[in-house]
Write a protein that holds these residues in place. Structure first.
Motif, PDB file in Angstrom:
ATOM      1  N   LEU A 142       0.709  -1.448   0.115  1.00  0.00           N
ATOM      2  CA  LEU A 142       0.326   0.126  -0.550  1.00  0.00           C
ATOM      3  C   LEU A 142       0.426   1.352   0.506  1.00  0.00           C
ATOM      4  N   LEU A 143       1.692   2.210   0.927  1.00  0.00           N
ATOM      5  CA  LEU A 143       2.910   2.624   0.870  1.00  0.00           C
ATOM      6  C   LEU A 143       4.010   3.006   0.066  1.00  0.00           C
ATOM      7  N   GLU A 144       4.341   3.760  -1.058  1.00  0.00           N
ATOM      8  CA  GLU A 144       4.965   3.859  -2.176  1.00  0.00           C
ATOM      9  C   GLU A 144       6.581   3.254  -1.363  1.00  0.00           C
TER      10      GLU A 144
ATOM     11  N   LEU B 198     -14.125   1.175   9.917  1.00  0.00           N
ATOM     12  CA  LEU B 198     -13.666  -0.018   9.254  1.00  0.00           C
ATOM     13  C   LEU B 198     -12.315   0.179  10.025  1.00  0.00           C
ATOM     14  N   GLY B 199     -11.522  -0.509  10.050  1.00  0.00           N
ATOM     15  CA  GLY B 199      -9.717  -0.865  10.458  1.00  0.00           C
ATOM     16  C   GLY B 199      -9.109  -1.020   9.493  1.00  0.00           C
ATOM     17  N   ILE B 200      -7.542  -0.344  10.116  1.00  0.00           N
ATOM     18  CA  ILE B 200      -6.557  -0.824   9.079  1.00  0.00           C
ATOM     19  C   ILE B 200      -5.644  -1.280   9.568  1.00  0.00           C
ATOM     20  N   THR B 201      -4.269  -2.291   9.302  1.00  0.00           N
ATOM     21  CA  THR B 201      -3.291  -2.436  10.333  1.00  0.00           C
ATOM     22  C   THR B 201      -2.453  -2.740   9.053  1.00  0.00           C
ATOM     23  N   ILE B 202      -0.749  -1.742   8.568  1.00  0.00           N
ATOM     24  CA  ILE B 202       0.326  -1.041   8.278  1.00  0.00           C
ATOM     25  C   ILE B 202       0.800  -1.660   8.661  1.00  0.00           C
ATOM     26  N   ASN B 203       1.484  -2.812   8.009  1.00  0.00           N
ATOM     27  CA  ASN B 203       3.400  -3.501   8.908  1.00  0.00           C
ATOM     28  C   ASN B 203       4.248  -2.662   8.411  1.00  0.00           C
TER      29      ASN B 203
ATOM     30  N   HIS C 107       0.976 -10.333   9.157  1.00  0.00           N
ATOM     31  CA  HIS C 107       1.843  -9.109   7.818  1.00  0.00           C
ATOM     32  C   HIS C 107       3.133 -10.154   8.312  1.00  0.00           C
ATOM     33  N   HIS C 108       3.592 -10.293   6.853  1.00  0.00           N
ATOM     34  CA  HIS C 108       5.380 -10.464   6.026  1.00  0.00           C
ATOM     35  C   HIS C 108       5.452  -9.102   5.339  1.00  0.00           C
ATOM     36  N   VAL C 109       5.206  -8.808   4.712  1.00  0.00           N
ATOM     37  CA  VAL C 109       5.965  -7.476   4.031  1.00  0.00           C
ATOM     38  C   VAL C 109       5.904  -5.839   4.622  1.00  0.00           C
ATOM     39  N   PRO C 110       6.564  -5.010   4.821  1.00  0.00           N
ATOM     40  CA  PRO C 110       6.438  -4.247   5.177  1.00  0.00           C
ATOM     41  C   PRO C 110       5.575  -3.044   3.667  1.00  0.00           C
ATOM     42  N   GLY C 111       5.122  -2.565   4.831  1.00  0.00           N
ATOM     43  CA  GLY C 111       4.488  -1.950   3.512  1.00  0.00           C
ATOM     44  C   GLY C 111       2.929  -1.922   3.274  1.00  0.00           C
TER      45      GLY C 111
ATOM     46  N   LEU D  94      -3.687  -4.610   6.253  1.00  0.00           N
ATOM     47  CA  LEU D  94      -5.174  -5.407   5.974  1.00  0.00           C
ATOM     48  C   LEU D  94      -6.012  -4.396   6.590  1.00  0.00           C
ATOM     49  N   LEU D  95      -7.164  -3.740   5.515  1.00  0.00           N
ATOM     50  CA  LEU D  95      -8.495  -3.510   6.097  1.00  0.00           C
ATOM     51  C   LEU D  95      -9.803  -4.249   6.446  1.00  0.00           C
TER      52      LEU D  95
END
Length: 214
Positions: A46-48, A140-145, A172-176, A179-180
């Motif tokens: 999700l994050l560039e 809604l919730g969101i988590t970002i690794n 969560h495996h990959v940074p960025g 999960l919504l």
């Protein structure tokens, strides 16, 4: 229920959020069925790279303090909120909010509000089943690794609130990657303890619905 029954496939990349822009890469309607069935949407990368690098650097140089959630568990939270504040701004851009509305059917989303938290392999950190409905505006919730190191355990689980049937399990495996997930009375979620490695560091936040006009 076996892990294979609820684990999610490798995610695609429907959105790309950078320091200055948000790009829509895949139409929202392609994820509506995923959300209806598993009550989550996985957003790979999700994050560039520019935003991810800046946020990770803020996490590495920032401070984390103990945070006990009454009746649910313990963790550490970024204080002051530097990485979390940057993500609150980036995730609240209109293109992302409109895409999420279309993919989930949750209308009137106004902004994202959250912070960076971490759970350690200490036999204590983790969160028990809950629904996040203590704040009515959360839809809604969101988590970002944002983890620097891999870890065992620390899975996110979502279950049906009435039957207690496990609907989704995610690691969560990959940074960025994000999960919504659904926030309503029909769903509950928890974060399992980290067994080793880590810490498990994530941005955790909510899509908030604007107040109804009076």
């Amino acid at each position: 229920m076996a892990l294979s029954d609820v684990a999610l496939p490798d995610p695609g990349r429907p959105l790309a959020v950078g320091t200055q822009h948000t790009a829509i890469l895949v139409p929202a309607d392609g994820h509506a069925e995923e959300f209806r069935r598993q009550r989550v949407i996985v957003c790979g990368d999700l994050l560039e790279a520019d935003l991810l690098a800046a946020v990770l650097q803020r996490c590495r140089t920032g401070q984390f303090v103990p945070d006990v959630v009454a009746g649910l568990g313990a963790r550490e939270v970024e204080s002051p909120s530097r990485a979390g504040a940057a993500l609150n701004i980036a995730l609240s851009r209109a293109p992302l909010l409109r895409w999420v509305e279309a993919a989930t059917g949750r209308d009137g989303l106004a902004r994202v509000e959250g912070r960076v938290v971490q759970t350690r392999a200490n036999g204590v950190d983790g969160l028990e089943w809950h629904d996040d409905l203590n704040v009515p505006a959360r839809k809604l919730g969101i988590t970002i690794n944002l983890s620097d190191a891999p870890y065992d355990g620390g899975d996110f689980e979502l279950r049906d609130a009435q039957s207690h049937e496990l609907v989704t399990r995610y690691h969560h495996h990959v940074p960025g990657t994000a999960l919504l997930f659904d926030v309503d009375a029909a769903s509950q979620h928890r974060v399992l303890p980290v067994g080793s490695g880590g810490p498990r560091r994530v941005f955790t936040g909510w899509f908030l619905q604007e107040a109804a006009a009076r």
